[in-house]
Scaffold this motif. Structure first.
Motif, PDB file in Angstrom:
ATOM      1  N   MET A   1      35.169  45.422  93.706  1.00  0.00           N
ATOM      2  CA  MET A   1      36.070  46.278  92.936  1.00  0.00           C
ATOM      3  C   MET A   1      37.421  46.372  93.636  1.00  0.00           C
ATOM      4  O   MET A   1      37.840  47.425  94.111  1.00  0.00           O
ATOM      5  CB  MET A   1      35.442  47.662  92.756  1.00  0.00           C
ATOM      6  CG  MET A   1      34.068  47.610  92.108  1.00  0.00           C
ATOM      7  SD  MET A   1      34.116  46.809  90.464  1.00  0.00           S
ATOM      8  CE  MET A   1      32.389  46.860  89.991  1.00  0.00           C
TER       9      MET A   1
ATOM     10  N   SER B   1      37.836  46.036  84.159  1.00  0.00           N
ATOM     11  CA  SER B   1      37.064  46.466  85.327  1.00  0.00           C
ATOM     12  C   SER B   1      37.796  46.110  86.604  1.00  0.00           C
ATOM     13  O   SER B   1      38.578  45.159  86.663  1.00  0.00           O
ATOM     14  CB  SER B   1      35.683  45.807  85.330  1.00  0.00           C
ATOM     15  OG  SER B   1      34.989  46.124  86.528  1.00  0.00           O
TER      16      SER B   1
ATOM     17  N   HIS C   1      27.399  48.667  88.087  1.00  0.00           N
ATOM     18  CA  HIS C   1      28.768  48.188  87.925  1.00  0.00           C
ATOM     19  C   HIS C   1      29.357  48.555  86.575  1.00  0.00           C
ATOM     20  O   HIS C   1      30.523  48.253  86.305  1.00  0.00           O
ATOM     21  CB  HIS C   1      28.803  46.667  88.127  1.00  0.00           C
ATOM     22  CG  HIS C   1      28.312  46.246  89.466  1.00  0.00           C
ATOM     23  ND1 HIS C   1      27.285  45.338  89.642  1.00  0.00           N
ATOM     24  CD2 HIS C   1      28.680  46.638  90.712  1.00  0.00           C
ATOM     25  CE1 HIS C   1      27.056  45.172  90.924  1.00  0.00           C
ATOM     26  NE2 HIS C   1      27.880  45.948  91.592  1.00  0.00           N
TER      27      HIS C   1
ATOM     28  N   TRP D   1      34.428  52.604  87.689  1.00  0.00           N
ATOM     29  CA  TRP D   1      34.908  51.262  88.030  1.00  0.00           C
ATOM     30  C   TRP D   1      35.938  50.732  87.028  1.00  0.00           C
ATOM     31  O   TRP D   1      36.372  49.595  87.140  1.00  0.00           O
ATOM     32  CB  TRP D   1      33.742  50.283  88.138  1.00  0.00           C
ATOM     33  CG  TRP D   1      32.735  50.637  89.191  1.00  0.00           C
ATOM     34  CD1 TRP D   1      31.394  50.796  89.020  1.00  0.00           C
ATOM     35  CD2 TRP D   1      32.985  50.855  90.586  1.00  0.00           C
ATOM     36  NE1 TRP D   1      30.788  51.109  90.222  1.00  0.00           N
ATOM     37  CE2 TRP D   1      31.741  51.153  91.192  1.00  0.00           C
ATOM     38  CE3 TRP D   1      34.142  50.833  91.375  1.00  0.00           C
ATOM     39  CZ2 TRP D   1      31.627  51.425  92.548  1.00  0.00           C
ATOM     40  CZ3 TRP D   1      34.013  51.110  92.735  1.00  0.00           C
ATOM     41  CH2 TRP D   1      32.780  51.395  93.301  1.00  0.00           C
ATOM     42  N   ILE D   2      36.341  51.534  86.066  1.00  0.00           N
ATOM     43  CA  ILE D   2      37.443  51.118  85.192  1.00  0.00           C
ATOM     44  C   ILE D   2      38.707  50.971  86.024  1.00  0.00           C
ATOM     45  O   ILE D   2      38.983  51.789  86.917  1.00  0.00           O
ATOM     46  CB  ILE D   2      37.646  52.137  84.056  1.00  0.00           C
ATOM     47  CG1 ILE D   2      36.432  52.124  83.112  1.00  0.00           C
ATOM     48  CG2 ILE D   2      38.912  51.826  83.262  1.00  0.00           C
ATOM     49  CD1 ILE D   2      36.501  53.156  82.001  1.00  0.00           C
TER      50      ILE D   2
ATOM     51  N   LEU E   1      32.347  49.319  79.999  1.00  0.00           N
ATOM     52  CA  LEU E   1      32.477  48.300  81.035  1.00  0.00           C
ATOM     53  C   LEU E   1      31.571  47.085  80.867  1.00  0.00           C
ATOM     54  O   LEU E   1      31.879  46.022  81.429  1.00  0.00           O
ATOM     55  CB  LEU E   1      32.281  48.910  82.421  1.00  0.00           C
ATOM     56  CG  LEU E   1      33.534  49.575  83.007  1.00  0.00           C
ATOM     57  CD1 LEU E   1      33.248  50.152  84.378  1.00  0.00           C
ATOM     58  CD2 LEU E   1      34.695  48.594  83.080  1.00  0.00           C
TER      59      LEU E   1
ATOM     60  N   ALA F   1      33.650  44.246  80.147  1.00  0.00           N
ATOM     61  CA  ALA F   1      34.345  43.597  81.260  1.00  0.00           C
ATOM     62  C   ALA F   1      33.486  42.543  81.936  1.00  0.00           C
ATOM     63  O   ALA F   1      33.996  41.733  82.722  1.00  0.00           O
ATOM     64  CB  ALA F   1      34.795  44.644  82.282  1.00  0.00           C
TER      65      ALA F   1
END
Length: 501
Positions: A64, A83, A139, A144-145, A191, A194
């Motif tokens: 990340m 992401s 994840h 985690w955006i 997500l 992503a």
């Protein structure tokens, strides 16, 4: 998903919805006026590419770190994506002629090699693959955006409209000699979208030829997936050859089960009919899909037109960006001059740069030839057949059976070898691409069909071979992915990749 910049749009309040709807309709009216008054660029017919990338750490899990890598890159060609483990490379548009394909490959190798070196400075590596095989449910957490308020707003709007958790429900195609697998889980954010990294191909077209190029792209979508699939695993499960297709649809689905049962259209959409004008697609967008992002521009597009200037059509373009057609219409303005593009969003990223350039040249060449046939293919092919091809190819890849006028139901490799490679050669010749470049890249497609090995089949065969040697699924996926990255960096096209033994 297109990158966003700036402050976060506010959520819709009731009076804004009516105002937004009226503004989008004024944009649509302005576009209709422009199409009848020859205001568009008709001289340049350039191509462009976008490549979405994954960032992985030393354990080959998602890293990340896109903001850190982007800072080290200091290159406007790269942007963050939804992401924090994604980046996107925007390739400058160009004419498709002479040795342009080879120049494109050289540029991509240089850009990606430089980017990977900067990523390694941050303890990461870049991966060209449709879906990371090392992704885990953790994840998909909202935290985690990427650090962009508009991505957060888009997530919140989709989740709010849906009103419940996003369900991921995918039945897989079994590995050879194994039982079918399935994924049943939920996500708290969008997500999972992503997880789907793609190669997006743009073709600038005249307004009068847009329909033919879009219809041609729809005809080719299933074939593209069958020979170019590269996304067979998700959360440890062997699913579709191109699992991006159902995953993207479900991850951004604003419909409840009841609305799906009523036949309400999804925002990730193949479409429902052949078109006669680009206006057909924008009109469908406005009629079928409510706005998601409450963002307004001060410009009145009809007034701008009356003053002899080019409108930006900001609301129409924003709205279009929240409807993820696999072949999307694009309105854009460059140096005050408007143009139209067909954006082909079907293909996954990877496996190598040469494979991606070959995929692009096959598409551009075949699309051109189909668009200029005296009797269009779609006059002999139902739209439902094109859609059926699309989903059959996504699920079964090279093992799918596709419908094609004159051949009835046939294998994708036979369809490409017999019908589409000659059309692609004709199309590239019409662009002015050298025979040397054409034969090189279409030769990669030909050999991929002869070996019947694409990224998805290699991944599936590699995991099966490793499991036969005693590896459990997680270990097999990691070993496969480690070897995948080595071969990806070698540049050797995927049809030549050996299966680990």
């Amino acid at each position: 998903m297109a990158p966003c910049t700036g402050s976060a749009p506010e959520p819709f309040v009731p009076h804004q919805r009516q105002r937004y709807r009226r503004k989008v309709h004024r944009c649509l009216d302005a576009l209709a006026d422009m199409l009848t008054s020859s205001r568009f660029c008709t001289e340049e017919r350039r191509i462009g590419l976008e490549i979405e990338l994954n960032i992985v750490d030393e354990t080959l899990r998602p890293s990340m770190a896109n903001s850190v890598v982007l800072e080290k890159l200091n290159d406007p060609s790269f942007t963050i994506e939804l992401s924090q483990h994604n980046l996107e490379l925007n390739v400058p548009p160009r004419e498709l002629s002479d040795a342009a394909p080879m120049q494109l490959e050289r540029e991509l190798h240089t850009s990606l090699a430089n980017a990977n070196k900067k990523a390694q400075d941050a303890g990461c590596d870049l991966a060209l693959i449709g879906i990371l095989p090392t992704l885990e449910s953790e994840h998909f957490q909202k935290k985690w955006i990427s650090n962009n308020p508009r991505y957060v707003s888009l997530n919140d709007q989709i989740v709010a409209v849906r009103g419940e958790q996003l369900a991921l429900d995918i039945d897989g195609a079994s590995l050879p000699g194994r039982q079918p697998e399935a994924l049943r889980t939920y996500a708290e954010s969008i997500l999972p979208e992503a997880a789907c990294t793609s190669l997006q191909l743009h073709r600038q077209v005249r307004p009068d030829e847009f329909a033919a190029y879009w219809n041609s792209a729809q005809c080719l979508a299933g074939v593209q997936l069958a020979i170019g699939a590269n996304s067979p695993f998700l959360l440890g499960n062997a699913l579709w050859s191109e699992t991006r297709i159902p995953l993207f649809l479900q991850a951004t689905d604003t419909r409840t089960e009841e609305l799906r049962n009523q036949g309400v259209r999804p925002r990730v959409w193949f479409g429902e009919r052949w078109i006669t004008s680009v206006l057909d697609l924008f009109d469908e967008n406005v009629r079928y899909f409510p706005g998601l992002i409450a963002e307004f521009d001060d410009e009145d597009p009809l007034t701008t037109l009356d003053e002899g200037n080019t409108p930006g059509l900001a609301e129409l373009r924003t709205h279009n960006g929240t409807i993820w057609r696999w072949n999307r219409p694009v309105y854009d303005v460059v140096h005050g001059v408007p143009h139209l593009r067909v954006e082909n969003r079907v293909l996954p990223a990877g496996p190598t740069v040469s494979d991606m350039v070959a995929n692009a040249m096959f598409f551009y060449g075949a699309q051109h030839s189909l668009a200029h046939q005296e009797r269009p293919l779609w006059t002999n092919m139902s739209f439902a057949s094109a859609e059926e091809n699309f989903f059959a190819a996504a699920k079964s890849g090279m093992d799918a059976k596709l419908y094609w006028p004159g051949l009835d139901w046939t294998a994708p490799d036979e369809l490409v070898l017999q019908e589409l490679l000659p059309l692609a050669r004709e199309g590239l010749r019409a662009y002015g691409v050298t025979d040397r470049a054409s034969e090189h890249y279409l030769g990669i497609i030909e050999r991929r069909c002869l070996t019947r090995q694409n990224g998805a089949s290699w991944q599936r065969d590699a995991v099966r071979a490793l499991e036969d040697r005693g590896y459990d699924r997680n270990a097999a996926l990691r070993q496969m992915f480690e070897r995948y990255l080595e071969l990806m960096n070698s540049g050797e096209p995927v049809h030549n990749w050996p299966i680990p033994r």
